[in-house]
Design an enzyme around this catalytic site. Structure first.
Site, PDB file in Angstrom:
ATOM      1  N   GLU A  98      28.088  33.382  30.602  1.00 40.75           N
ATOM      2  CA  GLU A  98      28.915  32.190  30.794  1.00 40.75           C
ATOM      3  C   GLU A  98      29.273  31.962  32.255  1.00 40.75           C
ATOM      4  O   GLU A  98      29.403  30.828  32.696  1.00 40.75           O
ATOM      5  CB  GLU A  98      30.189  32.300  29.955  1.00 40.75           C
ATOM      6  CG  GLU A  98      29.959  32.268  28.450  1.00 40.75           C
ATOM      7  CD  GLU A  98      29.608  33.639  27.865  1.00 40.75           C
ATOM      8  OE1 GLU A  98      29.459  34.600  28.648  1.00 40.75           O
ATOM      9  OE2 GLU A  98      29.493  33.738  26.639  1.00 40.75           O
TER      10      GLU A  98
ATOM     11  N   GLY B 166      34.407  33.467  48.921  1.00 37.55           N
ATOM     12  CA  GLY B 166      35.352  34.505  49.297  1.00 37.55           C
ATOM     13  C   GLY B 166      35.693  35.377  48.105  1.00 37.55           C
ATOM     14  O   GLY B 166      36.062  36.524  48.247  1.00 37.55           O
ATOM     15  N   SER B 167      35.581  34.813  46.896  1.00 34.71           N
ATOM     16  CA  SER B 167      35.806  35.606  45.693  1.00 34.71           C
ATOM     17  C   SER B 167      34.469  36.259  45.347  1.00 34.71           C
ATOM     18  O   SER B 167      33.460  35.585  45.237  1.00 34.71           O
ATOM     19  CB  SER B 167      36.288  34.692  44.577  1.00 34.71           C
ATOM     20  OG  SER B 167      36.731  35.441  43.490  1.00 34.71           O
TER      21      SER B 167
ATOM     22  N   ASN C 240      26.834  47.323  54.650  1.00 32.75           N
ATOM     23  CA  ASN C 240      27.474  47.974  55.786  1.00 32.75           C
ATOM     24  C   ASN C 240      28.307  49.185  55.385  1.00 32.75           C
ATOM     25  O   ASN C 240      29.164  49.635  56.133  1.00 32.75           O
ATOM     26  CB  ASN C 240      28.296  46.969  56.597  1.00 32.75           C
ATOM     27  CG  ASN C 240      29.269  46.208  55.742  1.00 32.75           C
ATOM     28  OD1 ASN C 240      29.671  46.691  54.687  1.00 32.75           O
ATOM     29  ND2 ASN C 240      29.648  45.020  56.171  1.00 32.75           N
TER      30      ASN C 240
END
Lengths: 637, 637
Positions: free
Chosen positions: B366, B128-129, B190
């Protein structure tokens, strides 16, 4: 005539190139000397870029080193911070420091590329952490284009390892999209052998795919370097990246050009210097900026009211932030706003609409956003960056090391955001931001607290962070109340309170609810709204500690490093203080989760019921221990 | 025959494509229903990818949903986490959940794509992130290639906004370099209009420049999708990215396909569903993995001694870490190590040499390193990621939300690293890592403390962080001492101590020196080496609080969120405890800086002299206040 002129020009050109080669040799030797003098550092990293910087100094950089505060000057960012010795060698060559000072760097209290020297040196930011310099350069170039509206150029010297950092590609992405023709990046490609060539070809293709002019050159050929810099200056529609093939120890036989020597201070500086006898007194009068006009300033009326809300109104603090920032933008022309493609959520939309020229859409590239803000503030602008606070922490802390003045507003950090859930929640923001040097950490609980705090953030040096609430809260703070960074608000309380609750943000409402319930049981409760978590209002806390029998802190944050520990900290050296109970999110399975805000606060144990429970349980224990809290006596009766 | 066969095939193909179109319609309608049922979420984000996921489910994904623990299965990462409703619609279609369950997501306690459901659902990580899923996919694909050595495929569904995240390009960089042919990324493009087409062309060029096979398709054309997936599977030498042009609300007239509707729950789900009547009972029996062999396991002897050092030896804890990890690698075949191009500095070199097959050079990226580790641990491997700890904090905290088991070892975090200076120092590591859910934060002070802690980190669930020292310290801990996560070490002390010093890492030596000096003044000092900062040894601290008149904490970290606040926390609810004085780096100008380690510790006020000064000043104040600390009486005499 033409022939003679051509010959004269040719002779002059040859003289210039000869001078630049000698200059490079001086920079190289001075780098070795500076590194050797302090037995530190990486002379190899400096040596490879000597010609690149010699040509930059002599003919391209427009930066009068003794007067670095000239707003029309070019900017030079040494992203390759390990080459600090080369940087100081350049300063000596430009007459900004003496040879003695060169050999004195870096002594304690004088950083390599440190910001403490900013007034005398033209370093805009501290560097050395990979992948930072280029995104900051994008910010400076953006400021030149859209804010200052001056034709200064931004030069960034990068190392090749930085090409792997994602932040570098965020910068390529943004710089290409904006067509920042005033930005030139020089990449010192000092990797060895075939792999290096392959990498170089690949990086050229990549940079071009991101919309950049990309040029590959031999980084020791002063003629080629000169041509590349000219090409960069000519292309005003695209940023330029110059990939310069170099050797770490170009021409120094005592040092083998192998990977094993990377990063090691030279074992034999004297031998290296002896091998490269050079002038040590060449001086360059770096070209002063040839611009006459001043930086652009946005015209504003210079005043205008900050928003205020009636008591009892319901509004989210993020909306109050958006309105306050837009209003502040009417007062002050130096305020700028940046957002990461979510201005509707963070509420920076009103600012974008009111001040489109000072609003920057940075897309989903949070590091580039913070770096751009760092670049803009180096030019004196006052940036507010709004985001879902969960990314770019490393760039925020590095900005603090650069002593940058940044304002970060994080939305959707709290558990109380509700169903959006997990990945959005960032309930470690207080902890991580409190641990940033010189920071302020704010979390207003209602709309009227926001405008004064936003106005103060604009004036405050260093990193200022505010967590804004997504959900609406009821306005309890009178618009004329004294709300300030370092302050707190007495929500309820009198001289004979029994207990204290310290809350902030959404938990202030829970604390009030709990207080009402506890008073029905005869317990008098003081409630402190600690909207400024750092600096914290130690006086208010000490007073509560003296007067009440227990302090309960309650926060929408993990147990570690947040409000609770800030309160403990403020009272740490008090020999006598009441027990401090802390309510905060703990390592609960499935926390943070998705659910109704009330469900989430309840599950985390930070709602009104949890406060009441904690108080009762403490007071009962204390009563059982035969101490006399009058309220409890009644309760026990 | 041939003709007939061709016809039969054509008919069969047409039937398959018809089925997939129906399936897509069902997924789309189920997404709307699931979103509407909980009045949450972004059905638009789900709808655009319906065909993409329908074709994946029916014929390409090899994942037996009811048995997601099969180690040979494919992996599907929904980086586009906002499309959670589509994910659950897929689960229903695959028979993993019922229609009732579909309409019950996400209720409290059940995350969208949450990890609490991992045992029943095949989600490897919470998403979601933005910009996380692809780097984690790279980690899974790497594990498939180099660790498990199985031909499972990794599929990642991304949104187009994620293309701006630097971490996405770190993944493109690494995936291309490694030629991860087992990785396919589907980008749901989209965005609308001309800008979208331009972006698409640009992204294709970019992906190719990073060494990827890049394909552009109409994301609603099931035939084209099928061909693209086949091409991805055929190209075993390159990862594939499929850019699929889609419309948010393909075919649903009631929803205009405009940006303003992005992110908003539908106002009229019933209308949308009515417009798209569809089957709701289509089932797909997702292909089971057709692999028979088991995942590869590295053969090891299964035992071997962890390193140990003689008392009095001088060695840096980073070196002890390197040797301990290499030794642990001999005992356990599941240990893997990752490093960001600095194995010499972090000391992961011994592991790289001893176990080259299990060592991953991640270059200066990283975030990709932490994400790769997160991907590997999802396959049951035990990754140790070594780095200069100052980057990738956001990925560490997100890994915690995924309940990943990660070990991060940070080197060069402390002020005491000396001349390297400023940009390396990360003296907010304790604060930021303590605030990660379920974390452990360790900081051993000598080499013999390291091997047991490293061994325990390997077994510990969640995020375990260790700060390793660059500089040498003297070994004081006996190799057979009980060193454990959550423990502490009594450096000196007896039953009649006057005062306590709590230290960790490099400050333990300073505390000992201070104690020796104070004892000469007649003050008996207890010194606790608090090498486990979280969890902290509360018993040892409580005992010290009961028995001594003052506690001084001293740490090479900012004042906020580190050892000092951890000690305050452990003693917070104690009604009676002595004053706690904290020595830590404060907001001093030019701090952190570059200098000799001793200079830096002195300037920060965390050396032996500072401890002695703090004690004396406290004891004097107390003595003046007429309390009786016997030692002071003598001193005053």
């Amino acid at each position: 005539m033409t022939f003679t002129g051509g010959l004269e020009n040719a002779v002059e050109d040859a003289a210039v190139m000869l001078f630049r080669r000698q200059l490079a040799q001086q920079l190289r030797v001075d780098s070795i000397r500076a590194s050797a003098a302090v037995r530190l550092g990486h002379p190899m990293y400096s040596m490879s870029a000597a010609e690149l910087m010699a040509v930059l100094l002599d003919g391209h950089l427009r930066l009068d080193f003794p007067y670095p505060c000239d707003p029309r000057r070019d900017h030079l960012i040494f992203s390759k911070g390990r080459a600090w010795a080369l940087y100081y060698a350049m300063l000596k060559t430009a007459g900004a420091i003496s040879d003695e000072e060169l050999l004195g760097f870096p002594k304690f209290g004088r950083w390599p590329l440190g910001h403490s020297l900013q007034c005398t040196l033209p370093a805009d930011v501290a560097t050395g952490s990979m992948g930072q310099g280029l995104p900051i350069g994008v910010g400076l170039a953006l400021a030149g284009r859209r804010l200052d509206r001056l034709p200064y150029r931004v030069w960034v010297l990068c190392g090749d390892s930085e090409m792997a950092e994602g932040s570098t590609w965020e910068a390529f992405c943004y710089g290409g999209r904006e067509g920042l023709g005033n930005l030139t990046v020089v990449v010192d490609v000092n990797r060895l052998g075939q792999a290096g060539e392959i990498m170089l070809g690949r990086d050229l293709r990549r940079a071009r795919a991101f919309g950049w002019q990309a040029i590959a050159i031999d980084g020791h050929d002063v003629d080629a370097i000169d041509r590349a810099y000219r090409e960069a200056a000519t292309n005003t529609g695209q940023p330029t990246v110059i990939f310069a093939r170099t050797l770490m120890s170009h021409g120094v036989k005592t040092v083998r050009d192998r990977l094993g020597r990377r990063g090691r201070a030279s074992d034999d500086p004297k031998g290296m210097i002896a091998e490269r006898p050079s002038e040590r007194r060449l001086r360059v009068h770096v070209v002063r900026p040839g611009i006459v006009r001043r930086p652009h300033r946005f015209e504003v009326c210079g005043q205008g009211n900050l928003p205020r809300w009636d008591l009892g109104a319901e509004i989210a603090t993020r909306e109050a932030y958006g309105k306050a920032l837009a209003a502040l933008g009417h007062r002050r022309g130096d305020i700028v706003a940046l957002d990461g493609e979510i201005p509707g959520a963070t509420c920076s939309e009103p600012f974008a609409q009111a001040h489109p020229d000072r609003y920057f859409e940075m897309f989903m590239a949070e590091r580039q956003m913070i770096a751009a803000a760092a670049g803009m503030q180096a030019r004196g602008w006052v940036p507010f960056a709004s985001m879902f606070f969960r990314r770019a922490y490393d760039f925020v802390r590095l900005a603090a090391i650069s002593k940058a003045n940044l304002r970060v507003v994080g939305c959707y950090a709290d558990l109380a955001i509700g169903e959006d859930g997990t990945s959005r929640v960032a309930v470690e923001d207080f902890a991580s931001l409190r641990a940033v040097a010189g920071s302020a950490v704010l979390h207003p609980s209602d709309a009227n607290q926001v405008p004064p705090l936003v106005a103060q953030m604009a004036d405050r040096p260093g990193i200022s962070y505010m967590r804004a609430l997504r959900s609406k809260t009821i306005v309890h703070t009178h618009p004329d109340e004294d709300i300030r960074i370092g302050g707190s608000r007495l929500v309820r309380g009198s001289d004979d309170d029994d207990v204290t609750v310290v809350a902030c943000g959404v938990t202030v409402g829970e604390a009030e609810e709990a207080a009402a319930e506890l008073e029905r049981d005869g317990v008098r409760v003081r409630v402190i709204d600690c909207y400024s978590i750092k600096p914290i209002d130690a006086d208010a806390l000490r007073s509560a500690a003296r007067r009440t029998a227990v302090i309960v802190t309650v926060e929408d944050h993990w147990l570690e490093g947040g409000l609770g520990e800030a309160v403990l900290s403020a009272l740490a050296d008090q020999p006598h203080r009441p027990p401090i109970l802390r309510l905060a999110a703990r390592d609960i399975p499935d926390m943070p989760g998705s659910g109704q805000p009330a469900e989430l606060l309840h599950a985390a144990g930070i709602d009104a019921a949890a406060i009441v429970r904690a108080m009762h349980s403490h007071l009962t224990t204390t009563a059982n221990a035969a101490t006399s809290v009058s309220a409890l006596d009644e309760k026990a009766a």
